[in-house]
Design a protein around this motif. Structure first.
Motif, PDB file in Angstrom:
ATOM      1  N   VAL A   1      -2.210  -7.590  -7.485  1.00  0.00           N
ATOM      2  CA  VAL A   1      -2.820  -6.375  -8.035  1.00  0.00           C
ATOM      3  C   VAL A   1      -3.866  -6.739  -9.086  1.00  0.00           C
ATOM      4  CG1 VAL A   1      -2.401  -4.197  -9.264  1.00  0.00           C
ATOM      5  CG2 VAL A   1      -0.849  -4.929  -7.438  1.00  0.00           C
TER       6      VAL A   1
ATOM      7  N   THR B   1      -4.283  -3.916  -0.124  1.00  0.00           N
ATOM      8  CA  THR B   1      -3.403  -4.447  -1.162  1.00  0.00           C
ATOM      9  C   THR B   1      -2.099  -3.671  -1.202  1.00  0.00           C
ATOM     10  OG1 THR B   1      -5.293  -5.177  -2.473  1.00  0.00           O
ATOM     11  CG2 THR B   1      -3.189  -4.910  -3.638  1.00  0.00           C
ATOM     12  N   ARG B   2      -2.204  -2.373  -1.107  1.00  0.00           N
ATOM     13  CA  ARG B   2      -1.002  -1.525  -1.108  1.00  0.00           C
ATOM     14  C   ARG B   2      -0.072  -1.917   0.052  1.00  0.00           C
ATOM     15  NH1 ARG B   2      -0.263   3.948   1.123  1.00  0.00           N
ATOM     16  NH2 ARG B   2       1.670   4.686   0.200  1.00  0.00           N
TER      17      ARG B   2
ATOM     18  N   THR C   1      -6.254  -0.090  -0.149  1.00  0.00           N
ATOM     19  CA  THR C   1      -5.258   0.218   0.879  1.00  0.00           C
ATOM     20  C   THR C   1      -4.621  -1.048   1.437  1.00  0.00           C
ATOM     21  OG1 THR C   1      -6.422   2.262   1.433  1.00  0.00           O
ATOM     22  CG2 THR C   1      -4.934   1.371   3.112  1.00  0.00           C
TER      23      THR C   1
ATOM     24  N   GLN D   1       2.991   4.223  -5.830  1.00  0.00           N
ATOM     25  CA  GLN D   1       3.917   3.234  -5.262  1.00  0.00           C
ATOM     26  C   GLN D   1       4.451   2.279  -6.326  1.00  0.00           C
ATOM     27  OE1 GLN D   1       2.368   1.108  -1.867  1.00  0.00           O
ATOM     28  NE2 GLN D   1       3.808  -0.566  -2.114  1.00  0.00           N
TER      29      GLN D   1
ATOM     30  N   LEU E   1      -1.561   3.922  -4.445  1.00  0.00           N
ATOM     31  CA  LEU E   1      -1.065   2.641  -4.937  1.00  0.00           C
ATOM     32  C   LEU E   1      -0.350   2.829  -6.275  1.00  0.00           C
ATOM     33  CD1 LEU E   1      -2.643  -0.787  -4.635  1.00  0.00           C
ATOM     34  CD2 LEU E   1      -1.700  -0.099  -6.813  1.00  0.00           C
TER      35      LEU E   1
END
Length: 106
Positions: free
Chosen positions: A40, A102-103, A100, A16, A13
């Motif tokens: 986030v 959220t990503r 994961t 990213q 994350l």
């Protein structure tokens, strides 16, 4: 293994979003009605709450900093706090799954 999974999910994350500037943070997250920064920050708060629960301490509000570019660092810190608290493996696995998810929404 779950601590490693959480570390990996956080690293992915951060990789990213770590270079994002204000406009990307302000954009609406996929499939939602909140900004990417809001999403986030909620993740950071959720992980911080898990760490507080694992430590047996009170939950505290994670400060919302003026610049969302600090969110990756906040996530790293609260994830490290969670791992250091030594919760059960299923708590770490759940946290990794939340990171994961959220990503994917970003």
């Amino acid at each position: 293994m779950s601590a490693a999974e959480l570390d990996r999910a956080v690293a992915l994350l951060v990789r990213q979003v770590g270079h994002w500037q204000q406009p990307r943070w302000a954009a609406v997250a996929e499939g939602g009605n909140v900004s990417r920064a809001d999403l986030v920050h909620k993740l950071v708060q959720d992980v911080a709450d898990l760490a507080a629960d694992a430590e047996g301490g009170p939950r505290r509000e994670v400060p919302r900093l003026a610049q969302p570019m600090a969110l990756p660092d906040q996530l790293r810190v609260v994830a490290a706090d969670l791992v250091a608290a030594g919760p059960p493996e299923e708590v770490l696995a759940g946290a990794a799954a939340t990171v994961t998810a959220t990503r994917s929404a970003l």
